[in-house]
Design a protein around this motif. Structure first.
Motif, PDB file in Angstrom:
ATOM      1  N   TYR A   1       6.388 -14.138  -8.004  1.00  0.00           N
ATOM      2  CA  TYR A   1       5.190 -14.960  -8.172  1.00  0.00           C
ATOM      3  C   TYR A   1       3.925 -14.147  -8.359  1.00  0.00           C
ATOM      4  O   TYR A   1       2.957 -14.617  -8.919  1.00  0.00           O
ATOM      5  CB  TYR A   1       5.010 -15.892  -6.966  1.00  0.00           C
ATOM      6  N   ARG A   2       3.918 -12.923  -7.836  1.00  0.00           N
ATOM      7  CA  ARG A   2       2.676 -12.166  -7.834  1.00  0.00           C
ATOM      8  C   ARG A   2       2.680 -10.965  -8.752  1.00  0.00           C
ATOM      9  O   ARG A   2       1.764 -10.151  -8.714  1.00  0.00           O
ATOM     10  CB  ARG A   2       2.381 -11.688  -6.407  1.00  0.00           C
ATOM     11  N   GLN A   3       3.719 -10.778  -9.547  1.00  0.00           N
ATOM     12  CA  GLN A   3       3.820  -9.551 -10.324  1.00  0.00           C
ATOM     13  C   GLN A   3       2.681  -9.372 -11.320  1.00  0.00           C
ATOM     14  O   GLN A   3       2.177 -10.375 -11.828  1.00  0.00           O
ATOM     15  CB  GLN A   3       5.167  -9.497 -11.034  1.00  0.00           C
ATOM     16  N   PRO A   4       2.299  -8.115 -11.600  1.00  0.00           N
ATOM     17  CA  PRO A   4       2.776  -6.891 -10.956  1.00  0.00           C
ATOM     18  C   PRO A   4       2.140  -6.733  -9.576  1.00  0.00           C
ATOM     19  O   PRO A   4       0.968  -7.043  -9.387  1.00  0.00           O
ATOM     20  CB  PRO A   4       2.311  -5.789 -11.903  1.00  0.00           C
ATOM     21  N   VAL A   5       2.910  -6.251  -8.635  1.00  0.00           N
ATOM     22  CA  VAL A   5       2.467  -6.237  -7.249  1.00  0.00           C
ATOM     23  C   VAL A   5       2.845  -4.899  -6.616  1.00  0.00           C
ATOM     24  O   VAL A   5       3.850  -4.300  -6.985  1.00  0.00           O
ATOM     25  CB  VAL A   5       3.093  -7.444  -6.498  1.00  0.00           C
ATOM     26  N   THR A   6       2.001  -4.420  -5.713  1.00  0.00           N
ATOM     27  CA  THR A   6       2.308  -3.151  -5.054  1.00  0.00           C
ATOM     28  C   THR A   6       3.104  -3.410  -3.780  1.00  0.00           C
ATOM     29  O   THR A   6       3.123  -4.519  -3.255  1.00  0.00           O
ATOM     30  CB  THR A   6       1.024  -2.388  -4.662  1.00  0.00           C
ATOM     31  N   ARG A   7       3.730  -2.361  -3.305  1.00  0.00           N
ATOM     32  CA  ARG A   7       4.520  -2.440  -2.086  1.00  0.00           C
ATOM     33  C   ARG A   7       3.646  -2.889  -0.902  1.00  0.00           C
ATOM     34  O   ARG A   7       4.067  -3.702  -0.084  1.00  0.00           O
ATOM     35  CB  ARG A   7       5.122  -1.065  -1.810  1.00  0.00           C
ATOM     36  N   ALA A   8       2.418  -2.365  -0.868  1.00  0.00           N
ATOM     37  CA  ALA A   8       1.512  -2.699   0.239  1.00  0.00           C
ATOM     38  C   ALA A   8       1.194  -4.195   0.263  1.00  0.00           C
ATOM     39  O   ALA A   8       1.123  -4.808   1.336  1.00  0.00           O
ATOM     40  CB  ALA A   8       0.219  -1.891   0.127  1.00  0.00           C
ATOM     41  N   GLU A   9       1.032  -4.769  -0.934  1.00  0.00           N
ATOM     42  CA  GLU A   9       0.733  -6.202  -0.993  1.00  0.00           C
ATOM     43  C   GLU A   9       1.906  -7.031  -0.467  1.00  0.00           C
ATOM     44  O   GLU A   9       1.713  -8.053   0.201  1.00  0.00           O
ATOM     45  CB  GLU A   9       0.407  -6.610  -2.438  1.00  0.00           C
ATOM     46  N   ILE A  10       3.100  -6.586  -0.805  1.00  0.00           N
ATOM     47  CA  ILE A  10       4.295  -7.304  -0.333  1.00  0.00           C
ATOM     48  C   ILE A  10       4.376  -7.209   1.195  1.00  0.00           C
ATOM     49  O   ILE A  10       4.623  -8.200   1.887  1.00  0.00           O
ATOM     50  CB  ILE A  10       5.576  -6.720  -0.961  1.00  0.00           C
ATOM     51  N   GLU A  11       4.121  -6.010   1.708  1.00  0.00           N
ATOM     52  CA  GLU A  11       4.188  -5.811   3.157  1.00  0.00           C
ATOM     53  C   GLU A  11       3.119  -6.641   3.868  1.00  0.00           C
ATOM     54  O   GLU A  11       3.333  -7.154   4.958  1.00  0.00           O
ATOM     55  CB  GLU A  11       4.048  -4.327   3.483  1.00  0.00           C
ATOM     56  N   GLN A  12       1.974  -6.764   3.218  1.00  0.00           N
ATOM     57  CA  GLN A  12       0.892  -7.562   3.768  1.00  0.00           C
ATOM     58  C   GLN A  12       1.336  -9.014   3.956  1.00  0.00           C
ATOM     59  O   GLN A  12       1.092  -9.631   4.980  1.00  0.00           O
ATOM     60  CB  GLN A  12      -0.310  -7.469   2.812  1.00  0.00           C
ATOM     61  N   ILE A  13       2.025  -9.533   2.959  1.00  0.00           N
ATOM     62  CA  ILE A  13       2.457 -10.933   3.033  1.00  0.00           C
ATOM     63  C   ILE A  13       3.610 -11.104   4.010  1.00  0.00           C
ATOM     64  O   ILE A  13       3.618 -12.027   4.819  1.00  0.00           O
ATOM     65  CB  ILE A  13       2.856 -11.451   1.627  1.00  0.00           C
ATOM     66  N   ARG A  14       4.574 -10.197   3.956  1.00  0.00           N
ATOM     67  CA  ARG A  14       5.753 -10.378   4.801  1.00  0.00           C
ATOM     68  C   ARG A  14       5.534  -9.890   6.231  1.00  0.00           C
ATOM     69  O   ARG A  14       6.269 -10.270   7.140  1.00  0.00           O
ATOM     70  CB  ARG A  14       6.958  -9.643   4.207  1.00  0.00           C
ATOM     71  N   GLY A  15       4.555  -9.022   6.430  1.00  0.00           N
ATOM     72  CA  GLY A  15       4.267  -8.538   7.776  1.00  0.00           C
ATOM     73  C   GLY A  15       5.274  -7.516   8.283  1.00  0.00           C
ATOM     74  O   GLY A  15       5.294  -7.218   9.473  1.00  0.00           O
TER      75      GLY A  15
ATOM     76  N   GLU B   1      -4.528   0.521 -10.827  1.00  0.00           N
ATOM     77  CA  GLU B   1      -5.733   1.341 -10.925  1.00  0.00           C
ATOM     78  C   GLU B   1      -6.603   1.160  -9.691  1.00  0.00           C
ATOM     79  O   GLU B   1      -7.739   0.728  -9.769  1.00  0.00           O
ATOM     80  CB  GLU B   1      -6.501   0.992 -12.200  1.00  0.00           C
ATOM     81  N   VAL B   2      -6.032   1.474  -8.553  1.00  0.00           N
ATOM     82  CA  VAL B   2      -6.798   1.459  -7.301  1.00  0.00           C
ATOM     83  C   VAL B   2      -6.578   2.800  -6.624  1.00  0.00           C
ATOM     84  O   VAL B   2      -5.775   3.611  -7.095  1.00  0.00           O
ATOM     85  CB  VAL B   2      -6.357   0.298  -6.374  1.00  0.00           C
ATOM     86  N   ILE B   3      -7.260   3.011  -5.503  1.00  0.00           N
ATOM     87  CA  ILE B   3      -7.161   4.301  -4.823  1.00  0.00           C
ATOM     88  C   ILE B   3      -5.707   4.604  -4.468  1.00  0.00           C
ATOM     89  O   ILE B   3      -5.004   3.753  -3.930  1.00  0.00           O
ATOM     90  CB  ILE B   3      -8.048   4.307  -3.548  1.00  0.00           C
ATOM     91  N   GLY B   4      -5.298   5.811  -4.802  1.00  0.00           N
ATOM     92  CA  GLY B   4      -3.932   6.221  -4.520  1.00  0.00           C
ATOM     93  C   GLY B   4      -2.982   5.864  -5.649  1.00  0.00           C
ATOM     94  O   GLY B   4      -1.840   6.303  -5.655  1.00  0.00           O
ATOM     95  N   ARG B   5      -3.461   5.121  -6.613  1.00  0.00           N
ATOM     96  CA  ARG B   5      -2.652   4.667  -7.763  1.00  0.00           C
ATOM     97  C   ARG B   5      -1.225   4.311  -7.357  1.00  0.00           C
ATOM     98  O   ARG B   5      -0.261   4.932  -7.783  1.00  0.00           O
ATOM     99  CB  ARG B   5      -2.645   5.737  -8.859  1.00  0.00           C
ATOM    100  N   PRO B   6      -1.089   3.285  -6.511  1.00  0.00           N
ATOM    101  CA  PRO B   6       0.268   2.930  -6.067  1.00  0.00           C
ATOM    102  C   PRO B   6       1.088   2.314  -7.205  1.00  0.00           C
ATOM    103  O   PRO B   6       0.530   1.742  -8.135  1.00  0.00           O
ATOM    104  CB  PRO B   6       0.017   1.896  -4.969  1.00  0.00           C
ATOM    105  N   MET B   7       2.387   2.466  -7.101  1.00  0.00           N
ATOM    106  CA  MET B   7       3.313   1.901  -8.071  1.00  0.00           C
ATOM    107  C   MET B   7       3.331   0.383  -7.934  1.00  0.00           C
ATOM    108  O   MET B   7       3.283  -0.137  -6.822  1.00  0.00           O
ATOM    109  CB  MET B   7       4.707   2.474  -7.797  1.00  0.00           C
TER     110      MET B   7
END
Lengths: 273, 234
Positions: B115-129, B152-158
């Motif tokens: 539903y949220r793609q493209p999405v970073t790992r951190a965003e997924i962890e944020q939602i799932r806790g 294109e944010v700090i750390g350029r996460p995948m």
């Protein structure tokens, strides 16, 4: 808490556990009493610890958030520590509820995906077989005329110049039915029989004629197929495909029991030599 | 003879699901080989026209309520059976060979990515806790998700997105076909006036407050290559 003692569900994380606790309260997620939930949450963690279960760090972080929310509530409003800027966004209760609501939606979506996953196991696609059109045979010379076959035989007959003395009486050394059996047998082991191969073993004029008659008889019964890849090339003999039996059945008025049974037995040699 | 019956006939005999582009190819090659005016006229069939015809066929078949239907999975069309007949088909063919079913963690993670793609790992962890490293690796290994470049944010996460295999695994037409897609891509959360915290039940009026918080991502424009309208790139 006694009602938690039988609680053995596996939770995907602290949010999952919180959702479960909210659901047990049977109230709207926005109206849930977080203080009560906080107590239950911590009880649950205590219980996990008493069962020697590994408690993931995330559960402890959530427990501390809940304790913070609970402790804030213990103070009268005017004594509460001022949050840097009194924004709704910074209300820890609100943050938590918002997170819970969002998590819940994805948990539900995951449930729907699970239904689709299971459904997909029951769906079979129609995969028709590729129709066989005898691709390599179609460009062949399909209607090999009788004259071409006769021409081929007479060229073989030229090998045997000498005619047998007509007054000599001798036993039939070759019969058409034998030759038919022979050809059918060879075609069982060999996909394609060359015309020249068929007459390669013949020793006399009579044998050539008998073999030729056997060939014609098999063609008449549509048991074999005689083709030529191009004019004047080698004549090839192959077993007729199954479909041809089917068409024979329809076209020919002969009783169907005839078809498929061994020819030499059912059909007596038409040309006893 | 109309285009619809021609398309139906092609799909009925096809050994694999066909995309709009492949159907157009069949029409075009047939036209090249023929002198017939009607057959030639189909050479210029537009994709939208084919889409339209396919949608009509799909509806017609489902209205007929036959034991089979026309289905579009990941942009390709084919005839499939109705799931309720599976017990007999399983006797006929044996069980389908499929990887083991996904875990709850896997499904939740996939739902978020879908539903949220493209999405970073951190965003997924944020939602799932919870941390998702293990489950992400499993999804990558199973080919259900793939890298979608760096954010294109700090750390350029995948960042990650779902694959065509994902659509096929769940039998989805495209990403729009996800259950309640509109709702989940952008979640408006209304904050009630009073939040209940203390043991004493709070002072009522919980609902209809004005604060509408929308999650930052409003990805209504999806990657087009995974929709049925524009079939997937090879």
């Amino acid at each position: 808490m006694p009602e938690n003692t039988v609680q053995l569900e596996i939770f995907e994380g602290p949010l999952d556990l919180l959702l479960y606790l909210v659901k047990k309260e049977e109230v709207d997620i926005y109206e849930v009493n977080l203080t009560r939930i906080a107590t239950q949450f911590i009880d649950f963690i205590e219980q996990m610890r008493s069962l020697d279960l590994d408690i993931a760090g995330e559960f402890l972080v959530m427990a501390s958030t809940l304790m913070y929310i609970k402790s804030r509530e213990l103070l009268p409003v005017d004594k509460q520590a001022l949050v840097e800027d009194e924004d709704d966004e910074d209300d820890p209760r609100w943050d938590l509820i918002r997170q819970l609501v969002e998590y819940k939606k994805f948990k539900d979506a995951a449930g729907q995906l699970q239904v689709k996953e299971a459904l997909q196991e029951d769906i079979f696609a129609r995969v028709p077989g590729k129709p066989e059109f005898e691709r390599e045979e179609s460009p062949r010379h399909p209607n090999l005329s009788i004259f071409e076959i006769i021409g081929a035989v007479s060229s073989i007959l030229k090998r045997y110049h000498q005619r047998e003395e007509s007054r000599d009486v001798f036993a039939d050394r070759w019969t058409v039915s034998e030759k038919i059996e022979n050809i059918v047998l060879v075609l069982k082991t060999k996909a394609v029989l060359q015309f020249s191969e068929l007459f390669g073993q013949t020793t006399s004029r009579v044998e050539v004629v008998v073999t030729f008659l056997a060939l014609l008889e098999l063609m008449r019964l549509k048991q074999i197929r005689v083709t030529q890849s191009e004019p004047f090339s080698e004549i090839e003999i192959t077993e007729a495909p199954r479909e041809d039996f089917a068409t024979t059945k329809i076209e020919e008025p002969t009783p169907p029991s005839d078809i498929g049974t061994a020819i030499p037995i059912v059909q007596p040699p038409l040309f006893p030599l | 003879m109309e285009l619809k019956s021609i398309i139906e006939s092609i799909l009925f005999s096809s050994q694999k699901p066909l995309t709009v582009r492949e159907l157009r190819e069949v029409l075009s090659v047939t036209a090249d080989k023929s002198d017939d005016i009607f057959i030639n006229s189909l050479k210029k069939t537009k994709d939208e026209e084919l889409q339209q015809v396919l949608a009509e066929l799909e509806t017609e078949h489902s209205l007929l309520g036959r034991s089979f239907r026309l289905a579009c999975v990941a942009g390709a069309w084919q005839f499939v059976n109705q799931p309720e007949h599976a017990p007999w088909l399983k006797t006929l063919f044996g069980e389908k060979i499929r990887p083991p079913r996904l875990s709850q963690a896997g499904l939740e993670t996939l739902a978020i990515i879908a539903y949220r793609q493209p999405v970073t790992r951190a965003e997924i962890e944020q939602i799932r806790g919870v941390a998702v490293d293990g489950v992400m690796q499993t999804m990558l290994d199973r080919g259900l998700i793939e890298n979608a470049g760096r954010a294109e944010v700090i750390g350029r996460p995948m960042t990650y997105r779902t694959t065509v295999d994902f659509l096929e695994y769940f039998g989805l037409k495209n990403l729009e076909d996800l259950p309640s897609a509109d709702e989940l891509r952008r979640i408006p959360v209304t904050k009630p006036k009073t939040l209940v915290t203390a043991d004493a039940v709070g002072t009522g009026e919980v609902a209809n407050a004005e604060v509408v918080v929308e999650t930052e991502k409003e990805t209504t424009d999806l990657p087009a290559e995974q929709s049925c309208e524009e079939e997937p790139k090879a």
